[in-house]
Structure formats: C-alpha cells, structure tokens
Write a protein that holds these residues in place. Structure first.
Motif, PDB file in Angstrom:
ATOM      1  N   VAL A 242       5.051  19.644 -41.995  1.00  0.00           N
ATOM      2  CA  VAL A 242       4.475  20.848 -42.593  1.00  0.00           C
ATOM      3  C   VAL A 242       4.843  20.939 -44.076  1.00  0.00           C
ATOM      4  O   VAL A 242       4.024  21.342 -44.909  1.00  0.00           O
ATOM      5  N   TYR A 243       6.061  20.550 -44.418  1.00  0.00           N
ATOM      6  CA  TYR A 243       6.497  20.615 -45.821  1.00  0.00           C
ATOM      7  C   TYR A 243       5.701  19.654 -46.697  1.00  0.00           C
ATOM      8  O   TYR A 243       5.421  19.948 -47.865  1.00  0.00           O
TER       9      TYR A 243
ATOM     10  N   ILE B 153      -7.347  19.391 -33.954  1.00  0.00           N
ATOM     11  CA  ILE B 153      -7.041  17.965 -34.040  1.00  0.00           C
ATOM     12  C   ILE B 153      -5.780  17.707 -33.227  1.00  0.00           C
ATOM     13  O   ILE B 153      -5.064  18.640 -32.857  1.00  0.00           O
ATOM     14  N   SER B 154      -5.509  16.444 -32.974  1.00  0.00           N
ATOM     15  CA  SER B 154      -4.280  16.109 -32.260  1.00  0.00           C
ATOM     16  C   SER B 154      -3.117  16.044 -33.252  1.00  0.00           C
ATOM     17  O   SER B 154      -3.318  15.910 -34.465  1.00  0.00           O
ATOM     18  N   ARG B 155      -1.925  16.110 -32.705  1.00  0.00           N
ATOM     19  CA  ARG B 155      -0.739  15.931 -33.556  1.00  0.00           C
ATOM     20  C   ARG B 155      -0.748  14.541 -34.185  1.00  0.00           C
ATOM     21  O   ARG B 155      -0.329  14.357 -35.322  1.00  0.00           O
ATOM     22  N   THR B 156      -1.242  13.557 -33.448  1.00  0.00           N
ATOM     23  CA  THR B 156      -1.330  12.185 -33.974  1.00  0.00           C
ATOM     24  C   THR B 156      -2.205  12.148 -35.213  1.00  0.00           C
ATOM     25  O   THR B 156      -1.861  11.508 -36.218  1.00  0.00           O
TER      26      THR B 156
ATOM     27  N   LEU C 240      -1.932  30.428 -42.657  1.00  0.00           N
ATOM     28  CA  LEU C 240      -0.704  30.773 -41.933  1.00  0.00           C
ATOM     29  C   LEU C 240       0.378  31.317 -42.865  1.00  0.00           C
ATOM     30  O   LEU C 240       1.166  32.178 -42.477  1.00  0.00           O
ATOM     31  N   LEU C 241       0.398  30.825 -44.096  1.00  0.00           N
ATOM     32  CA  LEU C 241       1.412  31.270 -45.055  1.00  0.00           C
ATOM     33  C   LEU C 241       1.182  32.698 -45.540  1.00  0.00           C
ATOM     34  O   LEU C 241       2.070  33.281 -46.162  1.00  0.00           O
ATOM     35  N   THR C 242       0.032  33.284 -45.246  1.00  0.00           N
ATOM     36  CA  THR C 242      -0.154  34.702 -45.559  1.00  0.00           C
ATOM     37  C   THR C 242       0.489  35.573 -44.482  1.00  0.00           C
ATOM     38  O   THR C 242       0.681  36.767 -44.682  1.00  0.00           O
ATOM     39  N   GLU C 243       0.818  34.951 -43.345  1.00  0.00           N
ATOM     40  CA  GLU C 243       1.367  35.685 -42.203  1.00  0.00           C
ATOM     41  C   GLU C 243       2.854  35.435 -41.972  1.00  0.00           C
ATOM     42  O   GLU C 243       3.559  36.285 -41.444  1.00  0.00           O
TER      43      GLU C 243
ATOM     44  N   ARG D  56       8.920  27.787 -43.054  1.00  0.00           N
ATOM     45  CA  ARG D  56       9.853  27.253 -42.051  1.00  0.00           C
ATOM     46  C   ARG D  56       9.485  27.665 -40.625  1.00  0.00           C
ATOM     47  O   ARG D  56       9.963  27.082 -39.661  1.00  0.00           O
ATOM     48  N   ASP D  57       8.645  28.702 -40.490  1.00  0.00           N
ATOM     49  CA  ASP D  57       8.258  29.185 -39.163  1.00  0.00           C
ATOM     50  C   ASP D  57       6.933  28.591 -38.668  1.00  0.00           C
ATOM     51  O   ASP D  57       6.457  28.947 -37.594  1.00  0.00           O
ATOM     52  N   ILE D  58       6.338  27.723 -39.455  1.00  0.00           N
ATOM     53  CA  ILE D  58       5.046  27.120 -39.090  1.00  0.00           C
ATOM     54  C   ILE D  58       5.295  25.729 -38.512  1.00  0.00           C
ATOM     55  O   ILE D  58       6.085  24.955 -39.058  1.00  0.00           O
ATOM     56  N   THR D  59       4.610  25.409 -37.417  1.00  0.00           N
ATOM     57  CA  THR D  59       4.818  24.120 -36.753  1.00  0.00           C
ATOM     58  C   THR D  59       3.585  23.226 -36.893  1.00  0.00           C
ATOM     59  O   THR D  59       2.465  23.716 -37.104  1.00  0.00           O
ATOM     60  N   VAL D  60       3.817  21.948 -36.747  1.00  0.00           N
ATOM     61  CA  VAL D  60       2.722  20.973 -36.740  1.00  0.00           C
ATOM     62  C   VAL D  60       1.762  21.295 -35.599  1.00  0.00           C
ATOM     63  O   VAL D  60       0.538  21.255 -35.757  1.00  0.00           O
ATOM     64  N   GLN D  61       2.320  21.636 -34.438  1.00  0.00           N
ATOM     65  CA  GLN D  61       1.491  21.955 -33.273  1.00  0.00           C
ATOM     66  C   GLN D  61       0.546  23.119 -33.567  1.00  0.00           C
ATOM     67  O   GLN D  61      -0.638  23.080 -33.217  1.00  0.00           O
ATOM     68  N   GLU D  62       1.056  24.125 -34.227  1.00  0.00           N
ATOM     69  CA  GLU D  62       0.255  25.296 -34.570  1.00  0.00           C
ATOM     70  C   GLU D  62      -0.906  24.917 -35.493  1.00  0.00           C
ATOM     71  O   GLU D  62      -2.053  25.335 -35.285  1.00  0.00           O
ATOM     72  N   ILE D  63      -0.613  24.116 -36.497  1.00  0.00           N
ATOM     73  CA  ILE D  63      -1.659  23.668 -37.424  1.00  0.00           C
ATOM     74  C   ILE D  63      -2.682  22.800 -36.690  1.00  0.00           C
ATOM     75  O   ILE D  63      -3.891  22.979 -36.847  1.00  0.00           O
ATOM     76  N   ALA D  64      -2.199  21.865 -35.884  1.00  0.00           N
ATOM     77  CA  ALA D  64      -3.093  20.964 -35.153  1.00  0.00           C
ATOM     78  C   ALA D  64      -4.034  21.751 -34.237  1.00  0.00           C
ATOM     79  O   ALA D  64      -5.237  21.458 -34.174  1.00  0.00           O
ATOM     80  N   GLU D  65      -3.509  22.727 -33.547  1.00  0.00           N
ATOM     81  CA  GLU D  65      -4.343  23.531 -32.648  1.00  0.00           C
ATOM     82  C   GLU D  65      -5.420  24.281 -33.416  1.00  0.00           C
ATOM     83  O   GLU D  65      -6.583  24.300 -33.019  1.00  0.00           O
TER      84      GLU D  65
END
Length: 197
Positions: free
Chosen positions: A56-57, A44-47, A24-27, A31-40
């Motif tokens: 994310v940090y 995996i779940s956000r939990t 995602l950091l290549t795109e 600060r624009d990346i969310t936990v939800q985006e990574i989880a999807e």
C-alpha cells in the motif's frame, strides 16, 4: 500490438488502484488500509495488485510522485508564465483527477502531500514573481505575501474540489486572477513606498 494493449491495460489497472487508495485515504489513514481492501474494491486479485506494487505504501508513493511530477510539468512546460496562464491547465488537471484532489484536500488526507503541493505552489509563485514583477525576492515582505497567496490559492482550490466543483473552472480562474492582481499591486505599493522613504 498485443504488448501495447497489455501496457494500456496495466496502466489502467495501476491508475484504478491509485484512485481507490485515494478514495480510501479520505476515510482512514494509510496504515489502516490493506492490499486486500484495495484489491476487492478494484475487483482484482491480490496477485494482480502485487504485479504492479510492493504494498500500500508503494501505491501511495507512486501516487504522490505522479501528482507532483505531472503538476510540475504542467507548470513549467512552456517556460515562465503568469499564474493566469498556468491556472487553466492546473485546474483542468484537478478536474481530471477528482479522487486524488479530494484525498489531498480532505481533512483526513495525508498532510505531507498537501505540504509538498504547497511548496510547489510557493516555488511557482517565486519564479513568476521574480520573472514578471521585478521585485527583490530576498525581502521578507515578499516571502510573507507569497506564503499568503499560495495558502489562499490552495484554500480556494480545496473548497472548489470539496464542493464537487460547484463553480465553473472559469469562475475560479477569474476570481484567482483578480485576487492575484490585488495581492501583487499591494506588494508593489508597499515596496515602492519603502524605496521612496
């Protein structure tokens, strides 16, 4: 035995999360990346995400620490070596972690990690050159050549990574070895010339 499997599974999940963040950091910026985006993307779940990372940090910080620590260990593992002895391990590590290095070398990648990597390479060059080439490390010319060499080495590595490893690892290592020898010979000739004046 069950604990080892859980531990391996946890390590695999954590690595997958770091890889997705790197992609995602290549795109986009951190600060624009969310936990939800990574989880999807990790499926995996956000939990599950929060079982391993605060946010994310935290993922980014652990990714950065992992890369710098592992590279530092590879470089210093068996004491001082020439760059030619270090290159195979370093370039294998790069090939084993392509998403991370595409992120580092991407025009959109985090500049701070690139600068930390550059400092690591410069430090390696200082140690190697002081140990093997008997030169005065306080000479400004030495500092200039080390910066030139370190930036050049990273530029070649970046081009290799961003071209999806177009050339073989052996080709890159041999080319860098030749450039290293020329650079070191040039510097020694300059220093010898000034000593003889």
């Amino acid at each position: 035995m069950a604990e080892q499997k859980t531990s391996r599974k946890a390590q695999k999940t954590m690595k997958q999360i770091r890889i997705i963040l790197a992609q995602l950091l290549t795109e986009k910026e951190l600060r624009d990346i969310t936990v939800q985006e990574i989880a999807e993307k990790a499926e995996i779940s956000r939990t599950t995400f929060y079982n391993y990372y605060l946010d994310v940090y935290d993922v980014y910080e652990q990714l950065e620490n992992t890369v710098l620590t592992e590279l530092g260990l590879l470089i210093t593992e068996h004491g001082p070596k020439t760059t030619y002895e270090v290159y195979p391990a370093v370039f294998k590590y790069i090939m084993d972690n392509p998403e991370v290095f595409k992120m580092i070398f991407s025009p959109n990648g985090p500049k701070l990690l690139y600068l930390k990597l550059l400092n690591l390479v410069e430090g390696l060059n200082r140690v190697i050159w002081a140990e093997f080439f008997d030169i005065d490390m306080n000479d400004d010319r030495v500092e200039c050549v080390i910066r030139y060499h370190s930036n050049g080495t990273l530029a070649i590595a970046a081009n290799w990574v961003l071209s999806d490893f177009k050339q073989s690892q052996d080709f890159i290592i041999k080319m860098l070895h030749g450039l290293d020898a020329s650079t070191q010979a040039y510097l020694k000739a300059q220093l010898d010339l000034s000593r003889n004046l």
